[in-house]
Design an enzyme around this catalytic site. Structure first.
Site, PDB file in Angstrom:
ATOM      1  CG  HIS A  18      -2.145  -1.041   0.986  1.00  9.10           C
ATOM      2  ND1 HIS A  18      -2.636  -1.594   2.154  1.00  9.10           N
ATOM      3  CD2 HIS A  18      -2.532  -1.733   0.014  1.00  9.10           C
ATOM      4  CE1 HIS A  18      -3.517  -2.484   1.412  1.00  9.10           C
ATOM      5  NE2 HIS A  18      -3.473  -2.542   0.219  1.00  9.10           N
ATOM      6  CG  HIS A  41      -6.811  -9.858  -8.111  1.00  8.46           C
ATOM      7  ND1 HIS A  41      -6.262  -9.730  -9.326  1.00  8.46           N
ATOM      8  CD2 HIS A  41      -7.177 -11.471  -8.124  1.00  8.46           C
ATOM      9  CE1 HIS A  41      -6.267 -10.717 -10.029  1.00  8.46           C
ATOM     10  NE2 HIS A  41      -6.631 -11.954  -9.382  1.00  8.46           N
ATOM     11  CB  SER A 101      -5.594  -1.619  -3.178  1.00 15.04           C
ATOM     12  OG  SER A 101      -6.469  -2.761  -3.484  1.00 15.04           O
ATOM     13  CD  GLU A 119     -12.961  -9.679  -4.636  1.00 13.59           C
ATOM     14  OE1 GLU A 119     -11.788  -9.204  -4.324  1.00 13.59           O
ATOM     15  OE2 GLU A 119     -13.155 -10.997  -4.480  1.00 13.59           O
ATOM     16  CG  ASP A 165      -3.111  -7.446  -4.131  1.00 18.29           C
ATOM     17  OD1 ASP A 165      -2.068  -8.388  -3.975  1.00 18.29           O
ATOM     18  OD2 ASP A 165      -3.724  -6.822  -3.232  1.00 18.29           O
TER      19      ASP A 165
HETATM   20  N1  SAM Z   1      -5.856  -5.737  -3.563  1.00 20.66           N
HETATM   21  C1  SAM Z   1      -6.691  -5.622  -2.170  1.00 20.66           C
HETATM   22  C2  SAM Z   1      -5.947  -4.569  -1.158  1.00 20.66           C
HETATM   23  O1  SAM Z   1      -4.959  -4.441  -1.472  1.00 20.66           O
HETATM   24  O2  SAM Z   1      -6.724  -4.212  -0.372  1.00 20.66           O
HETATM   25  C3  SAM Z   1      -6.470  -7.165  -1.684  1.00 20.66           C
HETATM   26  C4  SAM Z   1      -7.152  -8.245  -2.566  1.00 20.66           C
HETATM   27  S1  SAM Z   1      -6.737  -9.948  -2.003  1.00 20.66           S
HETATM   28  C5  SAM Z   1      -5.136 -10.262  -1.933  1.00 20.66           C
HETATM   29  C6  SAM Z   1      -7.156 -10.875  -3.511  1.00 20.66           C
HETATM   30  C7  SAM Z   1      -8.601 -10.673  -3.724  1.00 20.66           C
HETATM   31  O3  SAM Z   1      -8.639 -11.345  -5.282  1.00 20.66           O
HETATM   32  C8  SAM Z   1      -9.416 -11.497  -2.902  1.00 20.66           C
HETATM   33  O4  SAM Z   1     -10.568 -10.655  -2.390  1.00 20.66           O
HETATM   34  C9  SAM Z   1     -10.307 -12.816  -3.879  1.00 20.66           C
HETATM   35  O5  SAM Z   1     -11.467 -12.742  -3.490  1.00 20.66           O
HETATM   36  C10 SAM Z   1      -9.997 -12.062  -5.061  1.00 20.66           C
HETATM   37  N2  SAM Z   1     -10.038 -12.939  -6.301  1.00 20.66           N
HETATM   38  C11 SAM Z   1      -9.615 -14.142  -6.499  1.00 20.66           C
HETATM   39  N3  SAM Z   1      -9.387 -14.622  -7.426  1.00 20.66           N
HETATM   40  C12 SAM Z   1      -9.911 -13.555  -8.623  1.00 20.66           C
HETATM   41  C13 SAM Z   1     -10.016 -13.521  -9.613  1.00 20.66           C
HETATM   42  N4  SAM Z   1      -9.700 -14.624 -10.771  1.00 20.66           N
HETATM   43  N5  SAM Z   1     -10.503 -12.349 -10.215  1.00 20.66           N
HETATM   44  C14 SAM Z   1     -10.860 -11.174  -9.628  1.00 20.66           C
HETATM   45  N6  SAM Z   1     -10.868 -11.343  -8.027  1.00 20.66           N
HETATM   46  C15 SAM Z   1     -10.414 -12.477  -7.656  1.00 20.66           C
END
Ligand code: SAM
Length: 294
Positions: A18, A41, A101, A119, A165
């Site tokens: 971040h 993500h 994020s 998401e 991410d």
């Molecule tokens: N970027 C966020 C942050 O920094 O606050 C954290 C994201 S977290 C590491 C990863 C997220 O990706 C999860 O919420 C998960 O549900 C989602 N996710 C998993 N596979 C995905 C996909 N194929 N496409 C989109 N989102 C996905």
């Protein structure tokens, strides 16, 4: 899809990711022309650290709590921005909240900028919509990033940042799916800035990941790492990394001094380290730090 970010919000890896994200957004905001932020993500957007998930793991104590308790003198500007953003969210909502994020990106955005948030998890996508769809410059898509990203870029603004991410449930072994995604996205929007987060667990895997990235032929790939433990420790998450395609001018040097400061705050291990390097260039910007006392 088992991964839930609620358990990990505010840990050391989140903090480093971040802080670097804010550095990239700050550079984009230096020009008046609009930019587009794409979060592939996005998660929930913000997290209640007082809730049972975060309280069960207490992972925020490895990250946010340490940065909050660090002495103010010498704090790098991006970390100060991060501390201010966390304080702003906590003031806005009351209680012990942590910005994801999307929240951080939107917090720094101007009226002319736009955000596209993806998401896949239905519950998290619902929470994300609840938090952000009333804002006119935000679009939330419950969508798989692996098909959604290339469908949504290039944005009409022609300048901006894509944060990738993933949870690394399937991607873990050799990072091939994320490299392929980055390559496809870069082919559609070569001038976009991309920030790809990755966990550092087994350093041999990281070496293979970097080789894959070099083989894409994408010019201007910067890799940043911060390892709170020796990178070959077999116990778990040793470090956090971010690969940045088309980073802003002088981002490499600023990232390094910021990581050096963060290292002193986030780890006491004598073999902890940080590194900033150009993957396809000749220059290794540098390894590890002037270590700071906590
Ligand atoms: N970027 C966020 C942050 O920094 O606050 C954290 C994201 S977290 C590491 C990863 C997220 O990706 C999860 O919420 C998960 O549900 C989602 N996710 C998993 N596979 C995905 C996909 N194929 N496409 C989109 N989102 C996905």
């Amino acid at each position: 899809m088992n991964y839930r970010h609620h358990y990990h919000a505010g840990n050391f890896a989140d903090v480093v990711k971040h802080v670097l994200l804010l550095g990239l957004l700050e550079a984009l905001g230096r020009k008046d022309t609009p930019f587009c932020y794409v979060d592939t993500h996005a998660g929930c957007g913000l997290y209640d650290l007082g809730a049972s998930e975060a309280q069960r793991t207490l992972e925020f104590k490895t990250g946010l709590s340490r940065v909050k308790a660090a002495p103010a003198a010498g704090t790098p500007a991006w970390v100060t921005d991060y501390q201010k953003a966390v304080a702003a969210l906590q003031a806005e909502r009351g209680g012990f909240w942590y910005p994801g994020s999307p929240w951080l990106a939107l917090h720094g955005m101007r009226a002319q900028d736009r955000a596209l948030l993806m998401e896949l998890h239905p519950e998290d996508a619902g929470t994300l919509k609840q938090h952000f769809t009333r804002l006119p410059q935000v679009a939330v898509h419950q969508r798989d990033a692996y098909e959604g990203l290339t469908a949504l870029i290039p944005p009409k603004e022609k300048r901006g940042l894509v944060l990738i991410d993933p949870p690394y449930e399937e991607e873990r072994d050799d990072y091939a799916p994320v490299v392929e995604l980055l390559q496809k996205a870069h082919a559609k929007w070569p001038t976009g800035m991309y920030a790809l987060w990755f966990p550092i667990k087994d350093y041999h895997a990281i070496t293979r990941f970097y080789r894959r990235l070099r083989n894409t032929g994408i010019p201007r790939i910067l890799a940043t790492e911060l390892n709170v433990l020796p990178p070959d420790n077999s116990l778990g998450l040793n470090g956090t990394g971010m690969v940045i395609v088309n980073p802003p001018w002088q981002f490499d040097a600023r990232a390094l001094t910021t990581l050096q400061w963060l290292l002193g705050v986030l780890s006491e291990h004598p073999q902890s380290s940080c590194r900033v390097q150009w993957l396809n260039g000749e220059t290794v910007v540098v390894d590890t730090p002037p270590r700071k006392a906590r």
